[in-house]
Design a protein around this motif. Structure first.
Motif, PDB file in Angstrom:
ATOM      1  N   GLU A   1      71.911 -25.513  29.393  1.00 24.24           N
ATOM      2  CA  GLU A   1      70.693 -25.556  30.217  1.00 24.24           C
ATOM      3  C   GLU A   1      70.252 -27.000  30.498  1.00 24.24           C
ATOM      4  O   GLU A   1      69.820 -27.330  31.610  1.00 24.24           O
ATOM      5  N   ALA A   2      70.384 -27.877  29.488  1.00 26.94           N
ATOM      6  CA  ALA A   2      69.941 -29.274  29.640  1.00 26.94           C
ATOM      7  C   ALA A   2      70.716 -29.986  30.761  1.00 26.94           C
ATOM      8  O   ALA A   2      70.212 -30.935  31.376  1.00 26.94           O
ATOM      9  N   GLY A   3      71.927 -29.512  31.022  1.00 25.14           N
ATOM     10  CA  GLY A   3      72.746 -30.139  32.063  1.00 25.14           C
ATOM     11  C   GLY A   3      72.172 -29.965  33.459  1.00 25.14           C
ATOM     12  O   GLY A   3      72.511 -30.714  34.374  1.00 25.14           O
ATOM     13  N   LYS A   4      71.267 -28.984  33.597  1.00 19.71           N
ATOM     14  CA  LYS A   4      70.646 -28.751  34.914  1.00 19.71           C
ATOM     15  C   LYS A   4      69.658 -29.855  35.262  1.00 19.71           C
ATOM     16  O   LYS A   4      69.356 -30.097  36.418  1.00 19.71           O
TER      17      LYS A   4
ATOM     18  N   SER B   1      78.469 -30.992  43.473  1.00 14.22           N
ATOM     19  CA  SER B   1      78.355 -29.631  42.911  1.00 14.22           C
ATOM     20  C   SER B   1      79.347 -29.446  41.769  1.00 14.22           C
ATOM     21  O   SER B   1      79.039 -28.773  40.779  1.00 14.22           O
ATOM     22  N   PHE B   2      80.509 -30.113  41.843  1.00  7.06           N
ATOM     23  CA  PHE B   2      81.421 -30.078  40.702  1.00  7.06           C
ATOM     24  C   PHE B   2      80.755 -30.720  39.475  1.00  7.06           C
ATOM     25  O   PHE B   2      80.803 -30.177  38.359  1.00  7.06           O
ATOM     26  N   LEU B   3      80.120 -31.886  39.683  1.00  6.73           N
ATOM     27  CA  LEU B   3      79.504 -32.590  38.542  1.00  6.73           C
ATOM     28  C   LEU B   3      78.376 -31.761  37.924  1.00  6.73           C
ATOM     29  O   LEU B   3      78.229 -31.707  36.702  1.00  6.73           O
ATOM     30  N   ARG B   4      77.585 -31.119  38.788  1.00  7.43           N
ATOM     31  CA  ARG B   4      76.496 -30.289  38.239  1.00  7.43           C
ATOM     32  C   ARG B   4      77.084 -29.166  37.381  1.00  7.43           C
ATOM     33  O   ARG B   4      76.617 -28.908  36.261  1.00  7.43           O
ATOM     34  N   ALA B   5      78.124 -28.522  37.903  1.00  5.60           N
ATOM     35  CA  ALA B   5      78.730 -27.418  37.146  1.00  5.60           C
ATOM     36  C   ALA B   5      79.294 -27.932  35.825  1.00  5.60           C
ATOM     37  O   ALA B   5      79.180 -27.285  34.772  1.00  5.60           O
ATOM     38  N   GLU B   6      79.881 -29.103  35.868  1.00  7.88           N
ATOM     39  CA  GLU B   6      80.482 -29.684  34.670  1.00  7.88           C
ATOM     40  C   GLU B   6      79.390 -30.059  33.654  1.00  7.88           C
ATOM     41  O   GLU B   6      79.548 -29.846  32.451  1.00  7.88           O
TER      42      GLU B   6
END
Ligand code: PEP
Length: 246
Positions: free
Chosen positions: A194-197, A182-187
């Motif tokens: 948006e692309a990071g999702k 969850s840290f990596l997703r937030a980062e």
């Protein structure tokens, strides 16, 4: 949840005969509702196993590539050469390459750009040392690795591989993986918007037939990068089946 992906990293193992036998066993044992599966043999075995894999649902990956298309780089292999062989994925920045070949985030980022240009999907590895985990600075380390190793517009895959869990038989706990994911997703969202999702994050580090179901059921885990257990057809196929079930 989208399809998971299970990637086998064979590292520097096996003869041509071993490679052919492993590929045949994987093809014949692949479950009907398999997730995406990619195997990454050593360079010398890529051309050999490509025809059998091309006729199967299993994809072909490589373990590294150079940042240039061609040139005076003795001993290196370019992403164009890999694409020419039918390779679709390439592992980049594995901790063994970072440690044994001095690869820096910047090198990994340049390779990711080159791989993408050649039409390959880069699987960029990041992960902290045991010391960094214990001192609590691992989030900073991972944040910097994302910033340094992933190019702008990155559309590949990230593999979170805590170095202390690679090849040790000691996978990170489900709590550690869940928290770090969850840290990596937030980062990724912080750095890529948006692309990071949409960037898939794999877990790697002592995944085996026994722990695959619990690892692959963790939210945000989009699959696994598997080293040791990918060399044994039964173990790898159990992990593949666990992904189908997750
Ligand atoms: C790896 O090298 O990418 C890896 C995850 O190895 P293992 O599964 O053997 O820990």
């Amino acid at each position: 949840m989208s399809r998971q992906i299970i990637v086998g990293n064979w590292k520097m193992n096996g003869t041509r005969q071993d490679a052919q036998a492993l590929v045949q066993a994987l093809i014949s044992g692949l479950p009907a509702s398999a997730p995406d599966v990619v195997v990454c043999p050593p360079f010398t075995q890529l051309a050999l196993v490509e025809p059998a894999l091309a006729a199967s649902p299993i994809g072909l990956g490589a373990q590294d590539c150079h940042k240039d298309v061609s040139g005076a780089h003795t001993g290196d292999i370019s992403p164009l050469m890999l694409a020419d062989l039918g390779v679709t994925h390439v592992i980049l920045g594995h901790s063994e390459r970072r440690q044994e070949h001095g690869e820096l985030d910047e090198t990994v980022r340049e390779k990711a750009v080159a791989a993408t240009k050649a039409g390959l999907t880069p699987i960029v590895c990041i992960g902290e040392t045991e010391e960094q985990r214990e001192s609590g600075e691992y989030e900073d380390v991972l944040g910097w690795q994302i910033k340094g190793s992933l190019p702008d517009g990155f559309a590949g895959i990230v593999a979170y591989e805590p170095i202390w869990a690679i090849g040790t038989g000691l996978a990170a706990t489900t709590d550690q993986i869940a928290q770090t994911m969850s840290f990596l997703r937030a980062e990724l969202v912080r750095q890529f918007g948006e692309a990071g999702k949409a960037i898939k994050i794999l877990y790697g580090g002592s995944v085996n037939a026994g722990n695959a179901v619990s690892v692959l059921s963790i939210p945000e885990v989009a699959g696994a990068l598997v080293g040791g257990a990918s060399l044994k057809a039964d173990a790898f196929l159990s992990i593949v089946s666990a992904a189908s079930a997750a």
